[in-house]
Design an enzyme around this catalytic site. Structure first.
Site, mmCIF file in Angstrom:
data_model
loop_
_atom_site.group_PDB
_atom_site.id
_atom_site.type_symbol
_atom_site.label_atom_id
_atom_site.label_comp_id
_atom_site.label_asym_id
_atom_site.label_seq_id
_atom_site.Cartn_x
_atom_site.Cartn_y
_atom_site.Cartn_z
ATOM 1 N N GLU A 1 0.825 -1.212 0.000
ATOM 2 C CA GLU A 1 0.000 0.000 0.000
ATOM 3 C C GLU A 1 0.858 1.260 0.000
ATOM 4 O O GLU A 1 0.519 2.251 -0.656
ATOM 5 C CB GLU A 1 -0.953 0.000 1.199
ATOM 6 C CG GLU A 1 -2.086 -1.010 1.082
ATOM 7 C CD GLU A 1 -3.003 -0.731 -0.103
ATOM 8 O OE1 GLU A 1 -3.090 0.437 -0.552
ATOM 9 O OE2 GLU A 1 -3.635 -1.683 -0.595
ATOM 10 N N TYR B 1 -6.507 6.729 4.070
ATOM 11 C CA TYR B 1 -6.734 5.689 3.063
ATOM 12 C C TYR B 1 -5.921 4.433 3.379
ATOM 13 O O TYR B 1 -6.438 3.312 3.368
ATOM 14 C CB TYR B 1 -6.378 6.181 1.652
ATOM 15 C CG TYR B 1 -6.147 5.010 0.729
ATOM 16 C CD1 TYR B 1 -7.223 4.264 0.261
ATOM 17 C CD2 TYR B 1 -4.847 4.573 0.422
ATOM 18 C CE1 TYR B 1 -7.016 3.134 -0.514
ATOM 19 C CE2 TYR B 1 -4.647 3.449 -0.350
ATOM 20 C CZ TYR B 1 -5.727 2.732 -0.817
ATOM 21 O OH TYR B 1 -5.530 1.610 -1.568
ATOM 22 N N ASP C 1 -9.481 4.892 -2.942
ATOM 23 C CA ASP C 1 -8.325 5.389 -3.684
ATOM 24 C C ASP C 1 -8.840 6.008 -4.985
ATOM 25 O O ASP C 1 -10.047 6.192 -5.173
ATOM 26 C CB ASP C 1 -7.298 4.279 -3.932
ATOM 27 C CG ASP C 1 -7.762 3.249 -4.954
ATOM 28 O OD1 ASP C 1 -8.958 3.256 -5.345
ATOM 29 O OD2 ASP C 1 -6.932 2.424 -5.372
#
Length: 349
Positions: free
Chosen positions: A44, A127, A145
């Site tokens: 990520e 996020y 996203d």
């Protein structure tokens, strides 16, 4: 918008995902939560503002060299920064090191399993915390996203321009996020946004969400999300100096904070809006014919490159804040893209 039900959208999308999920080195198969939060976290961080295709070789190299968060925490800063070279947005690499050390030193090598706990880690924003919580730990989390943003803005035909639309998009995503398989749902949304629901040429006919999609019903799904006009990026100028001596090149380490912080680089001037090309000391310098143009997030840069070969003792200008690096081993220096291209300019002449 009123006819869309969260359970219906989730069921359609998850059924589609079960048969079409991408095979990625950090991803568990559909229906199985990831078992290694380190790999989810690492992916990520790398995927922030970077494509999957670009990330895969870096992820594989990192997990081979540093297979656990404790291994990464114990790595030298320079080694990690060099391994990151070319991936861009180098503050991510600095935060990666800091986060790994917090998890290893303060948390016994165990990542928090809640959004709140994850957000307390260096470099982990809203996020990323939601993505890790959902994908690694199976928590219900609202993961938005750029791909999810596009899918949801089309599904609900959200006409508010970005970035002002983001609270509305998040609320709509919350509405359709299921309690079960939240991680699969997030990854299914990402997959859909990177394939059928692409930015420029969405392929609506086979999309599993087409029956509910308000933008598809208009016949112009590509007009969503609505984007505000972008301001032109200012252009800055700077100089980079190729200082060669006995087959080696003088490289410096950029300051830890700021653009390309902590990376090896050619020495050079500051970057300003208007600047005459500078030279650090007298010598037989030769300027490359054209500058290297590089676009950062907030500005573009024209980097003018000059080369000089020195003999005997190195100039006093160099001091002790750098190192001589063999030119035939520059590929191992881990130079960021900007300076790797500067090297190509000199070597190509």
């Amino acid at each position: 918008m009123g006819s869309i039900t969260g359970s219906g959208v989730a069921a359609q999308l998850l059924a589609h995902y079960d048969g079409t999920a991408r095979t990625l080195p950090w991803r568990a198969p559909p229906g199985a939560n990831a078992t290694d939060p380190y790999r989810v976290w690492l992916s990520e961080i790398m995927l922030q503002q970077t494509t999957v295709a670009a990330v895969i070789p870096y992820f594989q190299a990192f997990t081979t060299r540093w297979p656990t968060v404790d291994d990464l925490a114990g790595a030298e800063d320079g080694d990690v920064m060099a391994a990151w070279a070319g991936l861009g947005y180098y503050a991510r690499a600095r935060n990666l090191i800091a986060c790994a050390r917090v998890v290893s030193r303060d948390l016994g090598g165990i990542f928090p399993d809640t959004e709140e706990g994850l957000r307390a880690l260096p470099g982990v924003g809203a996020y990323t915390a939601a993505a890790i919580a959902a994908i690694a730990f199976g928590r219900r989390a609202v993961v938005v996203d750029a791909n999810v943003e596009r899918v949801v803005s089309r599904l609900f035909a959200i006409a508010t321009p970005l970035p002002a639309a983001r609270p509305e998009i998040r609320a709509a995503t919350d509405r359709i996020t299921p309690d079960a398989r939240s991680g699969d749902f997030a990854q299914a949304m990402m997959d859909l946004g990177s394939s059928l629901c692409s930015a420029r040429n969405p392929i609506c006919l086979p999309c599993p969400l087409r029956p509910d999609c308000s933008a598809a019903a208009t016949g112009d799904a590509a007009s969503f999300p609505v984007k505000a006009a972008k301001a032109a990026k200012p252009l800055r100028n700077g100089s980079a100096w190729w200082i060669e001596r006995a087959g080696s090149l003088w490289l410096v380490r950029r300051p830890g904070k700021g653009m390309l912080g902590g990376m090896r680089a050619l020495p050079g001037s500051d970057w300003s809006v208007e600047r005459e090309r500078e030279l650090p000391f007298a010598g037989e310098w030769r300027w490359a014919g054209a500058p290297v143009r590089h676009v950062f997030s907030h500005f573009a840069l024209d980097l003018h490159v000059a080369r000089v070969v020195v003999a005997g003792d190195p100039p006093e200008f160099l001091g002790d804040e750098g190192q001589w690096w063999p030119i035939n081993r520059l590929a191992e220096a881990g130079l960021p893209t900007l300076f790797a291209r500067a090297v190509e300019v000199v070597e190509g002449e």
